[in-house]
Scaffold this motif. Structure first.
Motif, PDB file in Angstrom:
ATOM      1  N   SER A   1      -8.563  -6.034  -4.068  1.00 50.80           N
ATOM      2  CA  SER A   1      -8.484  -5.721  -5.499  1.00 50.80           C
ATOM      3  C   SER A   1      -9.872  -5.501  -6.106  1.00 50.80           C
ATOM      4  O   SER A   1     -10.018  -4.795  -7.096  1.00 50.80           O
ATOM      5  CB  SER A   1      -7.729  -6.797  -6.268  1.00 50.80           C
ATOM      6  OG  SER A   1      -8.380  -8.031  -6.140  1.00 50.80           O
ATOM      7  N   THR A   2     -10.907  -6.112  -5.501  1.00 52.83           N
ATOM      8  CA  THR A   2     -12.263  -5.916  -6.022  1.00 52.83           C
ATOM      9  C   THR A   2     -13.076  -4.985  -5.117  1.00 52.83           C
ATOM     10  O   THR A   2     -14.113  -4.490  -5.520  1.00 52.83           O
ATOM     11  CB  THR A   2     -13.010  -7.257  -6.110  1.00 52.83           C
ATOM     12  OG1 THR A   2     -13.167  -7.789  -4.796  1.00 52.83           O
ATOM     13  CG2 THR A   2     -12.304  -8.234  -7.014  1.00 52.83           C
ATOM     14  N   GLY A   3     -12.598  -4.782  -3.885  1.00 55.51           N
ATOM     15  CA  GLY A   3     -13.345  -3.970  -2.924  1.00 55.51           C
ATOM     16  C   GLY A   3     -14.468  -4.734  -2.257  1.00 55.51           C
ATOM     17  O   GLY A   3     -15.285  -4.172  -1.547  1.00 55.51           O
ATOM     18  N   HIS A   4     -14.542  -6.047  -2.477  1.00 57.40           N
ATOM     19  CA  HIS A   4     -15.607  -6.890  -1.887  1.00 57.40           C
ATOM     20  C   HIS A   4     -15.018  -7.981  -1.033  1.00 57.40           C
ATOM     21  O   HIS A   4     -14.033  -8.523  -1.263  1.00 57.40           O
ATOM     22  CB  HIS A   4     -16.475  -7.535  -2.981  1.00 57.40           C
ATOM     23  CG  HIS A   4     -17.087  -6.517  -3.897  1.00 57.40           C
ATOM     24  ND1 HIS A   4     -18.060  -5.650  -3.523  1.00 57.40           N
ATOM     25  CD2 HIS A   4     -16.824  -6.231  -5.194  1.00 57.40           C
ATOM     26  CE1 HIS A   4     -18.407  -4.882  -4.552  1.00 57.40           C
ATOM     27  NE2 HIS A   4     -17.660  -5.211  -5.573  1.00 57.40           N
TER      28      HIS A   4
ATOM     29  N   THR B 148     -14.852 -12.374   3.414  1.00 58.70           N
ATOM     30  CA  THR B 148     -14.519 -12.614   1.999  1.00 58.70           C
ATOM     31  C   THR B 148     -13.970 -11.375   1.308  1.00 58.70           C
ATOM     32  O   THR B 148     -13.831 -11.363   0.089  1.00 58.70           O
ATOM     33  CB  THR B 148     -15.774 -13.098   1.241  1.00 58.70           C
ATOM     34  OG1 THR B 148     -16.798 -12.106   1.373  1.00 58.70           O
ATOM     35  CG2 THR B 148     -16.270 -14.428   1.779  1.00 58.70           C
ATOM     36  N   TYR B 149     -13.629 -10.337   2.075  1.00 60.24           N
ATOM     37  CA  TYR B 149     -13.131  -9.086   1.491  1.00 60.24           C
ATOM     38  C   TYR B 149     -11.886  -9.328   0.640  1.00 60.24           C
ATOM     39  O   TYR B 149     -10.982 -10.056   1.028  1.00 60.24           O
ATOM     40  CB  TYR B 149     -12.809  -8.078   2.598  1.00 60.24           C
ATOM     41  CG  TYR B 149     -12.180  -6.795   2.103  1.00 60.24           C
ATOM     42  CD1 TYR B 149     -12.951  -5.827   1.471  1.00 60.24           C
ATOM     43  CD2 TYR B 149     -10.820  -6.555   2.268  1.00 60.24           C
ATOM     44  CE1 TYR B 149     -12.380  -4.653   1.012  1.00 60.24           C
ATOM     45  CE2 TYR B 149     -10.242  -5.385   1.820  1.00 60.24           C
ATOM     46  CZ  TYR B 149     -11.023  -4.437   1.189  1.00 60.24           C
ATOM     47  OH  TYR B 149     -10.470  -3.269   0.728  1.00 60.24           O
ATOM     48  N   ASN B 150     -11.866  -8.712  -0.544  1.00 63.03           N
ATOM     49  CA  ASN B 150     -10.718  -8.774  -1.445  1.00 63.03           C
ATOM     50  C   ASN B 150     -10.390  -7.339  -1.842  1.00 63.03           C
ATOM     51  O   ASN B 150     -11.191  -6.686  -2.498  1.00 63.03           O
ATOM     52  CB  ASN B 150     -11.066  -9.610  -2.682  1.00 63.03           C
ATOM     53  CG  ASN B 150      -9.902  -9.748  -3.626  1.00 63.03           C
ATOM     54  OD1 ASN B 150      -8.964  -8.951  -3.618  1.00 63.03           O
ATOM     55  ND2 ASN B 150      -9.960 -10.755  -4.474  1.00 63.03           N
TER      56      ASN B 150
END
Length: 159
Positions: free
Chosen positions: A156-159, A152-154
């Motif tokens: 733009s959010t770092g998550h 689920t890494y994104n």
């Protein structure tokens, strides 16, 4: 004194002429390098695949030079095949190459251009790195170590 000045002047002239022959001439290394793209890769990552046989990959290729280039293929030791895709208006299309503009960037991101690692030889796990080789039309190949992130890494959010 006059005899010593003549050989020194001749040596200086010969040295100056020798230097003129290579710098900036059409066949020189300097001008050949000026026509090549200056490429670098950043923001590479692979979300941990949910499937055992396929994974996606994302990265950005920046070109600092005034010469354009083209990404022509991607290979990786973990996949039988790596294909390049564009996504326009929700439709995915396989591409054989991608242009990299002079002083520009080629971006592979979720929902847009992306890499597909097909026929996985092993399933990459979060925390590992995947090695890939990028091949270009004009520039030499680049080897990239792509970290495997959570599914689920994104970026733009770092998550």
């Amino acid at each position: 004194m006059r005899r010593a000045a003549l050989p020194v002047a001749a040596l200086a002239a010969a040295t100056a002429l020798a230097g003129c022959g290579s710098s900036g001439s059409p066949g020189s290394t300097d001008s050949a390098d000026a026509s090549k793209a200056e490429l670098s890769v950043s923001a590479s990552y692979m979300p941990q695949p949910v499937s055992a046989d396929m994974a996606a990959g994302f990265l950005t290729i920046a070109n600092k030079s005034g010469a354009k280039d083209e990404l022509t293929s991607v290979t990786s030791d973990i996949a039988g095949q790596v294909t390049m895709h564009s996504t326009v208006g929700g439709a995915m299309e396989e591409k054989t190459s991608f242009a990299i503009p002079a002083h520009g960037r080629l971006v592979f991101k979720s929902g847009g251009n992306h890499l597909m690692f097909e026929k996985l030889r092993r399933k990459p796990e979060q925390g590992q790195k995947v090695t890939l080789k990028l091949t270009f039309a004009k520039s030499g190949p680049l080897t990239v170590e792509m970290p495997v992130r959570s599914a689920t890494y994104n970026p733009s959010t770092g998550h």
